[in-house]
Design an enzyme around this catalytic site. Structure first.
Site, PDB file in Angstrom:
ATOM      1  N   ASP A 131     -10.072   8.170   6.836  1.00  0.00           N
ATOM      2  CA  ASP A 131      -9.685   7.799   5.682  1.00  0.00           C
ATOM      3  C   ASP A 131     -11.042   6.398   5.270  1.00  0.00           C
ATOM      4  OD1 ASP A 131      -8.206   7.104   3.276  1.00  0.00           O
ATOM      5  OD2 ASP A 131      -6.916   6.457   3.880  1.00  0.00           O
ATOM      6  N   GLY A 170       1.046  -1.318   0.051  1.00  0.00           N
ATOM      7  CA  GLY A 170      -0.499   0.034  -0.231  1.00  0.00           C
ATOM      8  C   GLY A 170       0.652   1.393  -0.052  1.00  0.00           C
ATOM      9  N   GLU A 208       1.345   3.392   2.491  1.00  0.00           N
ATOM     10  CA  GLU A 208       1.431   3.449   3.525  1.00  0.00           C
ATOM     11  C   GLU A 208       2.066   2.321   4.242  1.00  0.00           C
ATOM     12  OE1 GLU A 208       0.251   5.896   8.236  1.00  0.00           O
ATOM     13  OE2 GLU A 208      -1.108   4.278   6.965  1.00  0.00           O
ATOM     14  N   ALA A 209       1.999   1.062   3.662  1.00  0.00           N
ATOM     15  CA  ALA A 209       2.222   0.036   4.784  1.00  0.00           C
ATOM     16  C   ALA A 209       2.212  -0.840   3.353  1.00  0.00           C
ATOM     17  CB  ALA A 209       1.283  -0.596   6.267  1.00  0.00           C
TER      18      ALA A 209
END
Lengths: 215, 335
Positions: A119, A5, A7-8
């Site tokens: 989000d 992803g 972010e992670a």
């Protein structure tokens, strides 16, 4: 690794014979280390806490098994299913209405208990084969009871629907609001009126103003 | 004789005229930028500046291209969004030229023009665009026949925020390049500032206020100096921008990333966006500086695209739209 992803990175694996996801917030080298470390640590703790707390309200979220704050890793239950984003164009309108109505109820349930998801996108909603709706990715979660924060939460969903699912936007968002309102009505609260009204206020602020005619 | 278009940019501080042919070759580009003696951009003063100078700019552009005004076959102008009084000047000049020369006129959305000139100059097809300037902060990509906005600022634009801070710190407009230079002299003494990302949207007002108070604090020039604030301000704001761009990139799965707008000139921001582009196997392009800031060539080029797709605008359709959003407009040339 099953998914990378923004972010992670997500890895699947086993933890005491349970099928789990390792959500690893990878260091972002574009940010200075000090800021990066702070953001990753904060969001890891934030997400784990939120996942544990919102369960109390009967909201479907992955169960947290363990967190590793130093390395920004959360070990949580593997939720099998598809992201709403991927299936939305392939389901009929009744189903869409059903899902968004339910999602509206889920978000209202969060909001009335002082939780902001932060989000809400169609990538962060998982539909399981049993048609259960799971909410994931609480990294931007906040505790708040203000109308403004709740409106921004809805505004973000509205924006995602417009930009990613333009053709379904109206239908889906109306169903969402219907569910959202009905959930608020179960506790006899009128807060939803102000929250929804305030979405327009956010849009009319600064760069969100709709077209206007001038000569 | 080649078909030529004259594009007029007049949304904010820059009155610019670009002349190019229908293949996208730029023959001339002349910018005339209003620089305030003090304070920011007062719309009335900007309007006066443009009113006084527009003919000089047009003449210089014609001279540079070595053509006569009679060689122009299409007029394009910035119709939206921008400062109302300033937009009116561009619209007025465009209408006048169109009627005087009896040639078609096309109104152009300024934000879309930034993306289109980027696609032309960088030779890319379908980018995720981070458009950062004094008036706009937008993460956009093409989906279902529009340039959809995936993320944007909820309050201040990034350039406006940096310029305002620079002004508070006693630097003259435009402050962005000065802040970039000063930040390089910091000994990387990072001061924590509000980092506000909401989904793919951003908020800079808290960051601005916090940075402003750092100048007023008693600690100023003791434990930290202006360079340290500039450094921290950039790291925080650009970190936010990069994060939302990466989110949008993961969400849209585009294979190209375009950085444009005046703030695209910032080397630090460039390196950050380049980093995440590589992470997601996307091609990274910065629009050449001359075409990244506000310019008439981008208006001309986008005007050509629209004209070829659906013809010119009627004079009654050339009303300025100061608040028009780019995602309200369908893009016939990309369908």
């Amino acid at each position: 690794m099953i998914r990378k992803g923004a972010e992670a990175s997500l890895y699947s694996g086993h933890w005491f014979e349970k099928e789990v996801i390792f959500k690893y917030r990878i260091p972002k080298k574009y940010r200075i280390e000090e800021l990066d470390k702070k953001i990753r640590t904060e969001r890891t703790i934030n997400e784990a806490r939120a996942l544990i707390r919102v369960k109390d309200y009967g909201i479907n979220v992955p169960q947290v098994f363990e967190i590793d704050i130093i390395n920004s890793i959360i070990i949580m239950k593997y939720i099998h299913g598809a992201k709403l984003k991927e299936i939305l164009s392939n389901i009929d309108n009744n189903k869409k209405q059903f899902y968004f109505n339910e999602i509206g109820r889920i978000i209202a349930n969060l909001h009335k208990n002082g939780h902001i998801h932060g989000d809400i996108t169609t990538s962060n909603i998982i539909i399981t084969p049993e048609e259960n709706i799971f909410l994931i990715d609480f990294g931007l979660h906040e505790y708040s009871d203000t109308i403004e924060d709740k409106s921004v939460d809805l505004h973000l969903l509205k924006r995602v629907l417009i930009s990613s699912h333009g053709n379904d936007y109206k239908y889906c968002f109306d169903a969402f609001l219907e569910g959202y309102i009905s959930e608020y009505k179960t506790i006899g609260s009128n807060e939803w009126k102000e929250i929804i009204k305030n979405i327009d206020a956010i849009e009319s602020r600064g760069r969100y103003i709709k077209s206007e005619k001038r000569i | 004789m080649k078909k030529l278009c004259l594009g007029i940019e007049s949304t904010a501080h820059t009155f610019s005229v670009g002349i190019l042919d229908f293949k996208g070759n730029v023959y001339s580009l002349i910018n005339d930028t209003f620089i305030p003696k003090e304070g920011g951009l007062h719309p009335a003063l900007v309007r006066e500046h443009h009113l006084n100078n527009f003919m000089k700019t047009i003449n210089r552009a014609l001279l540079d291209a070595n053509i006569s005004i009679k060689d122009i076959q299409l007029i394009a102008f910035s119709q939206s969004p921008g400062l109302g009084p300033v937009l009116k000047i561009g619209a007025l000049v465009a209408r006048m030229l169109s009627q005087l020369l009896n040639i078609p006129i096309v109104g152009v959305n300024h934000c879309i023009a930034h993306i289109e000139i980027g696609r032309l100059m960088c030779k890319i097809k379908d980018p995720l665009t981070l458009y950062v300037s004094g008036g706009n902060t937008i993460v956009s990509a093409f989906e279902s026949s529009r340039y959809q906005i995936f993320g944007e600022t909820l309050d201040l634009a990034i350039g406006n925020m940096i310029d305002s801070f620079a002004r508070d710190a006693g630097l003259q407009h435009p402050g962005g390049p000065k802040i970039e230079k000063i930040a390089l002299t910091s000994k990387q003494n990072y001061i924590q500032l509000p980092y506000v990302v909401k989904g793919m949207d951003l908020s800079f007002s808290g960051l601005y206020t916090a940075a402003k108070y750092l100048i007023k604090s008693e600690e100023y020039n003791k434990t930290y100096n202006l360079a340290d604030i500039a450094y921290s301000l950039q790291e925080t704001a650009f970190g936010m921008l990069t994060e939302v761009t990466e989110r949008a990139l993961a969400h849209t799965e585009k294979k190209e990333v375009l950085l444009t707008g005046g703030v695209a000139a910032n080397k630090r921001l460039q390196s950050m966006i380049e980093y995440i582009s590589k992470e997601h196997d996307a091609k990274f392009e910065v629009v050449p500086l001359k075409y990244a800031g506000d310019n008439g060539a981008m208006i001309g080029w986008t005007g050509i695209l629209r004209f070829q797709a659906e013809g010119g605008h009627g004079i009654s359709e050339t009303i300025i739209k100061p608040k028009e959003r780019m995602d309200q407009i369908t893009i016939p040339w990309r369908v």
